[in-house]
Design a protein around this motif. Sequence first.
Motif, PDB file in Angstrom:
ATOM      1  N   LEU A 147       0.864  -1.174   0.000  1.00 31.54           N
ATOM      2  CA  LEU A 147       0.000   0.000   0.000  1.00 31.54           C
ATOM      3  C   LEU A 147       0.904   1.229   0.000  1.00 31.54           C
ATOM      4  N   TRP A 148       0.976   1.904  -1.139  1.00 34.36           N
ATOM      5  CA  TRP A 148       1.892   3.035  -1.260  1.00 34.36           C
ATOM      6  C   TRP A 148       1.268   4.296  -0.670  1.00 34.36           C
ATOM      7  N   LEU A 149       2.117   5.109  -0.058  1.00 35.00           N
ATOM      8  CA  LEU A 149       1.669   6.320   0.627  1.00 35.00           C
ATOM      9  C   LEU A 149       2.335   7.543   0.009  1.00 35.00           C
ATOM     10  N   ARG A 150       1.573   8.598  -0.110  1.00 36.50           N
ATOM     11  CA  ARG A 150       2.107   9.868  -0.618  1.00 36.50           C
ATOM     12  C   ARG A 150       2.164  10.875   0.521  1.00 36.50           C
ATOM     13  N   ILE A 151       3.266  11.590   0.606  1.00 37.66           N
ATOM     14  CA  ILE A 151       3.411  12.626   1.624  1.00 37.66           C
ATOM     15  C   ILE A 151       2.798  13.920   1.092  1.00 37.66           C
TER      16      ILE A 151
ATOM     17  N   LEU B  19       4.486   5.943  12.150  1.00 38.24           N
ATOM     18  CA  LEU B  19       3.467   4.981  11.730  1.00 38.24           C
ATOM     19  C   LEU B  19       3.677   3.642  12.419  1.00 38.24           C
ATOM     20  N   GLN B  20       4.914   3.214  12.520  1.00 35.99           N
ATOM     21  CA  GLN B  20       5.198   1.940  13.166  1.00 35.99           C
ATOM     22  C   GLN B  20       4.799   1.956  14.634  1.00 35.99           C
ATOM     23  N   GLU B  21       4.967   3.090  15.290  1.00 37.77           N
ATOM     24  CA  GLU B  21       4.553   3.208  16.685  1.00 37.77           C
ATOM     25  C   GLU B  21       3.050   3.024  16.857  1.00 37.77           C
ATOM     26  N   GLU B  22       2.290   3.322  15.801  1.00 36.23           N
ATOM     27  CA  GLU B  22       0.839   3.141  15.841  1.00 36.23           C
ATOM     28  C   GLU B  22       0.409   1.776  15.313  1.00 36.23           C
ATOM     29  N   GLY B  23       1.378   0.905  15.050  1.00 36.00           N
ATOM     30  CA  GLY B  23       1.050  -0.450  14.622  1.00 36.00           C
ATOM     31  C   GLY B  23       0.963  -0.647  13.133  1.00 36.00           C
ATOM     32  N   VAL B  24       1.293   0.371  12.328  1.00 32.82           N
ATOM     33  CA  VAL B  24       1.289   0.258  10.868  1.00 32.82           C
ATOM     34  C   VAL B  24       2.626  -0.322  10.425  1.00 32.82           C
TER      35      VAL B  24
ATOM     36  N   GLY C 176       0.318  -4.875   5.746  1.00 33.82           N
ATOM     37  CA  GLY C 176      -0.099  -5.544   6.967  1.00 33.82           C
ATOM     38  C   GLY C 176      -0.105  -4.600   8.154  1.00 33.82           C
ATOM     39  N   GLY C 177      -0.360  -5.156   9.320  1.00 34.18           N
ATOM     40  CA  GLY C 177      -0.440  -4.357  10.524  1.00 34.18           C
ATOM     41  C   GLY C 177      -1.731  -3.566  10.596  1.00 34.18           C
ATOM     42  N   ARG C 178      -1.757  -2.598  11.485  1.00 31.03           N
ATOM     43  CA  ARG C 178      -2.939  -1.763  11.653  1.00 31.03           C
ATOM     44  C   ARG C 178      -3.214  -0.953  10.392  1.00 31.03           C
TER      45      ARG C 178
ATOM     46  N   ASN D  21      -5.411   4.129   7.527  1.00 33.69           N
ATOM     47  CA  ASN D  21      -6.416   5.187   7.677  1.00 33.69           C
ATOM     48  C   ASN D  21      -6.858   5.421   9.110  1.00 33.69           C
ATOM     49  N   SER D  22      -6.367   4.619  10.052  1.00 32.81           N
ATOM     50  CA  SER D  22      -6.651   4.878  11.466  1.00 32.81           C
ATOM     51  C   SER D  22      -5.487   5.585  12.151  1.00 32.81           C
ATOM     52  N   SER D  23      -4.412   5.858  11.401  1.00 39.01           N
ATOM     53  CA  SER D  23      -3.244   6.521  11.985  1.00 39.01           C
ATOM     54  C   SER D  23      -3.478   8.027  12.093  1.00 39.01           C
ATOM     55  N   GLU D  24      -2.768   8.652  13.016  1.00 41.62           N
ATOM     56  CA  GLU D  24      -2.904  10.089  13.208  1.00 41.62           C
ATOM     57  C   GLU D  24      -2.399  10.859  11.992  1.00 41.62           C
ATOM     58  N   LEU D  25      -1.328  10.380  11.374  1.00 45.49           N
ATOM     59  CA  LEU D  25      -0.795  11.069  10.203  1.00 45.49           C
ATOM     60  C   LEU D  25      -1.800  11.094   9.060  1.00 45.49           C
ATOM     61  N   TYR D  26      -2.552   9.995   8.901  1.00 42.82           N
ATOM     62  CA  TYR D  26      -3.569   9.969   7.853  1.00 42.82           C
ATOM     63  C   TYR D  26      -4.738  10.883   8.225  1.00 42.82           C
ATOM     64  N   ARG D  27      -5.211  10.777   9.460  1.00 43.36           N
ATOM     65  CA  ARG D  27      -6.362  11.597   9.874  1.00 43.36           C
ATOM     66  C   ARG D  27      -6.051  13.086   9.768  1.00 43.36           C
TER      67      ARG D  27
END
Length: 498
Positions: A237-241, A263-268, A281-283, A286-292
């Motif tokens: 799952l690719w992410l754009r900053i 992100l890793q600290e939040e389980g991603v 995998g992982g959490r 879209n539930s991470s703070e950076l995404y929100r």
Amino acid sequence: MRKSHGPAKNSGSTFGKSKQRPAKSQSSRPPQKQRQSRAASGSANGRRGSGDEARIIQLWSQWQSQAVKPPLDRWLRGQLRAPRQADSADNSRALSEAMFSALRFQQLACALEDMLNERNGVSASHAAEHDWQSWDEQWQPAAADTMHPSAFWYWIQLRSLQPWNFVRMVRQDEQRAHLFASIEHQVKAKPLSPLALLWHGVRPSFLPLLQQRAKRSQWSDSDLQRFLQMQNGFPPLWLRINDLRLNELPADARELKALQLRLQEEGVSAQLRDDHLCASGGRGVNSSELYRNGVIEIQDLASQQIAAALDARPGDKIWDACAGAGGKTLALAAKMNNKGAVVATDLHQHKLDELKRRASRAGARNVRTFLWDAAAPLRLPQEIARQQGFDKVLVDAPCSSAGTWRRNPDARWRFNSADSSELQQIQLNILTQAAPAVRPDGMLVYATCSWQVSENEDIVSAFLQANPAFSLQSQQMLGAPEDDCDCMFVAVMKKAGS
């Protein structure tokens, strides 16, 4: 992409109790028995519950009973989140993996069963020479329903190396294991044969289209083999900053490594690959703070490269003609630093409403949305008309979505030549209707998430022949097989000056 502007298209279709045998040492097993043992060992190691097999069969039966099948990922979310279900998060992921594996390899399972029973003129000993393209023309996904569930899932388990117990629930297991090993050997001997396509979950009838793509893109045989192998699983799952929100973070929190660790600290399960962030995998991202907070967006790497092809700059006037929910719109807006304007249009208001919500989260204040059905050229906003059109226009046309089959394996079974022909007419029409909105010396970019030459280079060629004011600057495939992402196409054209 699975977009608007036309009719909705494809995203853009024997057994009994196990026998008891004396245990053998792993080293004494033939290679195929070792593979079978590895597939069966997961349950003993605690990676799957003993009830998974029944739940998998139940889910598959429910899916097959759908008269009109929605996208599998959306259907699974509804099924696995239903209040009556007690599936844990980990088990839900395992069940999803099982369903996606079944959709990838359902045709292979049917072919293996035909070979086992010598049906439809199929002989296992000469499988590589069989006319699989004719067999494919007669095959329908419903054929999987004629097999006993344990037999069907036995083949899926062997092919996907999943640790279920179906290998212990089927008769003729020795014959099946020998057949499977024989087919695997034949595929290795002829890795670009129609049988090899079956093995990789790709319809044999697609071979001429893939060969056409390989020739056009100058893929080597190893490139095409790698492309086929990539169809067996998901890309990351690719992410754009998003630079618009990134600058709101403290300076020491803006580096990619810092974002990855957060992100890793939040389980991603976030990773860095060639200066890009991705997750597997992982959490959920879209539930991470950076995404929100809009700092990161989910966008495939090839899709990011399409947006980059427009070279958006502050002050530009850009039109995203088939914007959908706005992934590329937001990528363009971020590069413009809220200076200039991005006009996003689509056939469906609900998609534009979602785009507005995403733009708000992303901090993109220079985005405007309109409905547009491609029945006629766009009526230009006043400030755009004053400069004789947009600086840059993106037509990310509706297509077969063949380049996204890794994420959407159900779509490959819905693809057919009639749909492709209709899509090509829609694609050329949208491109033709969008072209008048490009100012002199402006840029017109055409893109799809398909690898088919007929949806890409052929459309560009037909458009250029009918519109001599435009010249081709570049065209290329993006993503797979070079990168571990979707497979997309982009062409950059320039309009002559006044």
